[in-house]
Design a protein around this motif. Structure first.
Motif, mmCIF file in Angstrom:
data_model
loop_
_atom_site.group_PDB
_atom_site.id
_atom_site.type_symbol
_atom_site.label_atom_id
_atom_site.label_comp_id
_atom_site.label_asym_id
_atom_site.label_seq_id
_atom_site.Cartn_x
_atom_site.Cartn_y
_atom_site.Cartn_z
ATOM 1 N N UNK A 469 110.317 53.513 22.277
ATOM 2 C CA UNK A 469 109.482 54.046 21.182
ATOM 3 C C UNK A 469 110.331 54.514 20.157
ATOM 4 N N UNK A 470 111.697 54.293 20.128
ATOM 5 C CA UNK A 470 112.647 54.612 19.023
ATOM 6 C C UNK A 470 112.382 56.104 18.423
ATOM 7 N N UNK A 471 112.655 56.975 19.801
ATOM 8 C CA UNK A 471 112.596 58.472 19.257
ATOM 9 C C UNK A 471 113.935 58.814 19.341
ATOM 10 N N UNK A 472 114.973 58.273 19.368
ATOM 11 C CA UNK A 472 116.320 58.590 19.251
ATOM 12 C C UNK A 472 117.001 58.190 17.915
ATOM 13 N N UNK A 473 117.602 59.236 17.271
ATOM 14 C CA UNK A 473 118.116 59.036 16.066
ATOM 15 C C UNK A 473 119.878 59.530 16.312
ATOM 16 N N UNK A 474 120.391 58.984 15.515
ATOM 17 C CA UNK A 474 121.927 59.541 15.599
ATOM 18 C C UNK A 474 122.207 60.554 14.301
ATOM 19 N N UNK A 491 131.860 62.005 13.913
ATOM 20 C CA UNK A 491 131.315 61.967 15.264
ATOM 21 C C UNK A 491 129.960 61.586 15.454
ATOM 22 N N UNK A 492 129.563 60.404 15.997
ATOM 23 C CA UNK A 492 128.162 60.229 16.302
ATOM 24 C C UNK A 492 127.571 61.042 17.507
ATOM 25 N N UNK A 493 126.406 61.730 17.054
ATOM 26 C CA UNK A 493 125.965 62.660 18.014
ATOM 27 C C UNK A 493 124.388 62.184 18.085
ATOM 28 N N UNK A 494 123.895 62.140 19.362
ATOM 29 C CA UNK A 494 122.501 61.698 19.660
ATOM 30 C C UNK A 494 121.414 62.628 19.430
#
Length: 712
Positions: A469-474, A491-494
């Protein structure tokens, strides 16, 4: 239940009537049948014994044909035991005296040959087990030699040829002894000075010797001709039987056959009905392995206790006992070892609980108990500690000394539930809470547990579909050089914004994702998205040395992890040198260096390796020196009080000095004040990140702050 009893009574009555008719008939014709019945029945019994000898001997021969395979030693032992019993019964049965002296001579010959065969079997088991173990060890040695990168191609070919020739016997083909010996002679010329190669040579020689010895045993078994001797006894008994039957006359023979059939049918039917009734009832309510009550009996019993509560019955407690790490023992040593272990533990727990409390096995390694004894209820902590202690004691099974522990959940009736389902559910919840706390402990049910479990179930249910559902972003948090204040990386953080649960902290959903295995798919999403975003920044003129990506230890354990990471790198076009993979110190310490080869593989591509949260585990610099890493990240717990706590300041300073002396870059995370930044700068710390400089932000905001900081 009524229909079953009616059917049972009907069959018993019919069988009794037929049996009475048979007894009356026997009385009328007793004179004819007295000798006939005795001779033929005994002879048939004797013949059955001989047939069993043939079957057991055939079973033993079938075992010997399974050379170079794992054998069921318990089954072999049971077969030889039954052969001994039948042979002894034939020898002690006086009926063989009524036959010719050849029967006794053949029995004696069978006994002699069987003693020889028993010795052959024991040597066969020993050689077969030794060959299998040795061959597995040879494969391990060959792998070890291959990992040493032996440059001599002839040695590598010899190792492969030797293993191939030895492996032929496992495929049912004859061993090429001549060429195998030639290969061993050639290998002998190269083994000096290499201990592993020397081991390989020695074990190969021993395997060849053992295979020859095993083949010799199989030939010896064929020459024994025990089956021929048993067949001769069978033929001889057949002849004697025919001769006896002819002497009894036609009337005696006909009636004997009739009477024997009727008798067998009657006795078999009657006994079968009685036996089946008892067995069905027992099996319906008991565990076949431990002989404890099973789930059905537990549910029946607890329902009775709940229903009787209104009649003045006292309160009781439900214990849910789950063994820790039992699956590891079961999968490693085999289910037979695991079953024996369960039987021992069932006896131990039963002895602690006594007769006043019920213990049942409701699953593989799950036991439940109903505590009704008032003394035990009043001192439930003491009782549970006794159970945990007795489970914790070593268990000796065959050659293994095994250890396990238990997680125990406790639910009280009626406080924690007034139905069977509710009590079992709450005891189970308490047990899992104990297991989450590290196992080998116990926990009482509380309402807070239900809330916690309900929250976890919600997270699991939503996590399953959140990625689709594309609920995650970085979000991205800048990493900057302390000496210049220039942004050099991110630093990439979810982040998870659920339409149902709202904003969920990574601290809450990451452990759930790891437990359910969803972290693997989620991790590849983060890795791919971060790489893609870095390439977009590069196209927009952002000059960043690297993008730091956190990787879960669960993901790194996947067999295809390296191939998937490499595929994403190739797909996005990012240079591997611009990727820094962050691993927790705990993961590094959980695995021996031999199991961390994926770090070497990633580093060989050009990726950088960073140890996150350093200082919170038990690693040492001397240990980390042997690993393929580039950066040490000091945990924020040491940074938060670096200006006020001398101990934290000294720890941080020591980590910086030692890390830089080993050639590692050092980055401090969690920098929130100018004072903290100044202290770190005075310690010559290389990099920093934290809320003082910039919070985690979306990509667009990161681009803006990058240009803003670069201008400054």
């Amino acid at each position: 239940m009524f229909s079953i009893n009616s059917f049972f009574k009907k069959n018993v009555d019919g069988a009794m009537i037929l049996l009475l008719f048979f007894v009356v008939s026997l009385a009328i014709l007793f004179y004819y049948l007295q000798n006939v019945n005795t001779n033929i029945k005994n002879n048939d019994q004797y013949m059955n014994g001989v047939v069993k000898l043939q079957n057991y001997n055939q079973a033993i021969d079938n075992t010997l044909m399974r050379s170079y395979r794992y054998l069921d030693n318990d089954q072999i032992a049971e077969t030889t035991k039954q052969f001994d019993i039948e042979l002894l019964a034939l020898q002690e049965n006086e009926i063989h005296v009524a036959f010719s002296s050849e029967v006794a001579a053949l029995l004696k010959q069978i006994s002699t040959l069987y003693e020889i065969k028993t010795d052959v079997i024991e040597r066969f088991k020993t050689l077969n087990a030794r060959i299998i173990s040795a061959v597995y060890y040879l494969y391990e040695l060959e792998i070890s030699l291959r990992q040493k990168d032996i440059e001599n191609g002839q040695v590598q070919k010899l190792l492969g040829d030797i293993l191939y020739k030895i492996g032929q016997v496992f495929m049912g083909r004859d061993l090429d002894e001549l060429h195998l010996e030639q290969d061993l002679v050639s290998l002998n010329l190269h083994r000096s000075g290499d201990e592993v190669l020397d081991y390989f040579y020695g074990h190969s020689k021993q395997v060849l010797k053992d295979i020859r010895a095993l083949n010799s045993l199989l030939k010896q078994n064929k020459t024994l001709a025990l089956d021929d001797t048993i067949d001769s006894l069978s033929v001889l008994l057949e002849y004697e039987s025919r001769r006896n039957k002819q002497a009894e006359g036609m009337i005696g023979q006909a009636f004997f056959i009739f009477a024997l059939i009727i008798l067998i049918v009657l006795v078999y039917t009657y006994l079968k009905v009685l036996r089946n009734r008892a067995e069905v009832f027992y099996l319906a309510y008991h565990d076949t392995l431990t002989k404890l009550p099973n789930r059905a009996e537990f549910e029946r019993y607890i329902n009775e206790r709940v229903n009787e509560k209104h009649k003045g019955k006292k309160n009781f407690i439900v214990l849910f006992i789950d063994l820790d790490r039992f699956k590891i023992i079961n999968d490693t040593l085999g289910h037979d070892i695991g079953d024996e272990m369960l039987v021992v533990l069932a006896d131990r727990i039963s002895n602690i609980l006594g007769k006043g409390n019920l213990l049942a096995r409701i699953g593989g390694d799950e036991f439940v108990s109903i505590i009704e004894n008032k003394k035990d209820i009043d001192s439930i902590d003491i009782l549970v500690n006794k159970i945990a202690s007795i489970i914790r004691e070593p268990i000796q099974i065959r050659e293994y000394s095994l250890n396990t522990s238990a997680s125990i959940g406790i639910a009280k009736y009626p406080d924690d539930g007034q139905t069977k389902s509710m009590l079992l559910k709450h005891a189970d919840s308490a047990m899992y809470h104990a297991k989450d706390n590290g196992g080998d402990t116990y926990a009482f049910y509380t309402e807070q547990l239900s809330i916690k479990i309900h929250r976890r179930l919600e997270l699991e249910q939503e996590l399953v579909h959140a990625l689709k559902k594309q609920e995650f972003i970085l979000h991205y948090q800048p990493q900057y050089h302390l000496s210049t204040a220039k942004i050099t990386g991110a630093e990439a953080l979810i982040r998870w914004n659920s339409p149902v649960l709202g904003n969920v902290s990574p601290v809450e959903f990451i452990p759930v994702a790891e437990d359910t295995g969803l972290i693997v798919e989620l991790g590849y999403f983060v890795f791919r998205s971060a790489c893609q975003e870095y390439m977009k920044w590069k196209d927009q003129g952002l000059e960043l040395n690297l993008i730091a990506i956190n990787i879960s230890s669960v993901q790194l354990r996947q067999a295809d992890a390296f191939e998937n990471f490499k595929s994403i790198i190739d797909e996005t076009g990012i240079e591997a040198k611009n990727i820094e993979i962050e691993l927790t110190e705990r993961y590094i310490m959980e695995y021996a260096t031999g199991k961390l080869t994926i770090l070497d593989d990633l580093r060989s591509l050009g990726c950088r390796i960073s140890i996150d949260d350093f200082g919170t585990g038990y690693s040492s610099m001397s240990y980390l020196k042997s690993l393929s890493i580039d950066t040490i990240k000091i945990d924020k717990s040491f940074i938060s009080e670096i200006t006020t706590n001398e101990h934290d300041a000294q720890v941080a300073k020591t980590i910086i000095v030692l890390s830089q002396s080993l050639g590692y870059e050092v980055i401090a995370e969690g920098v929130e004040t100018l004072e903290q930044e100044n202290v770190l700068r005075s310690y010559n710390c290389d990099m920093a990140q934290g809320y003082y400089f910039a919070k985690p932000m979306d990509s667009e905001s990161f681009i803006h702050i990058y240009h803003e900081k670069q201008i400054l």
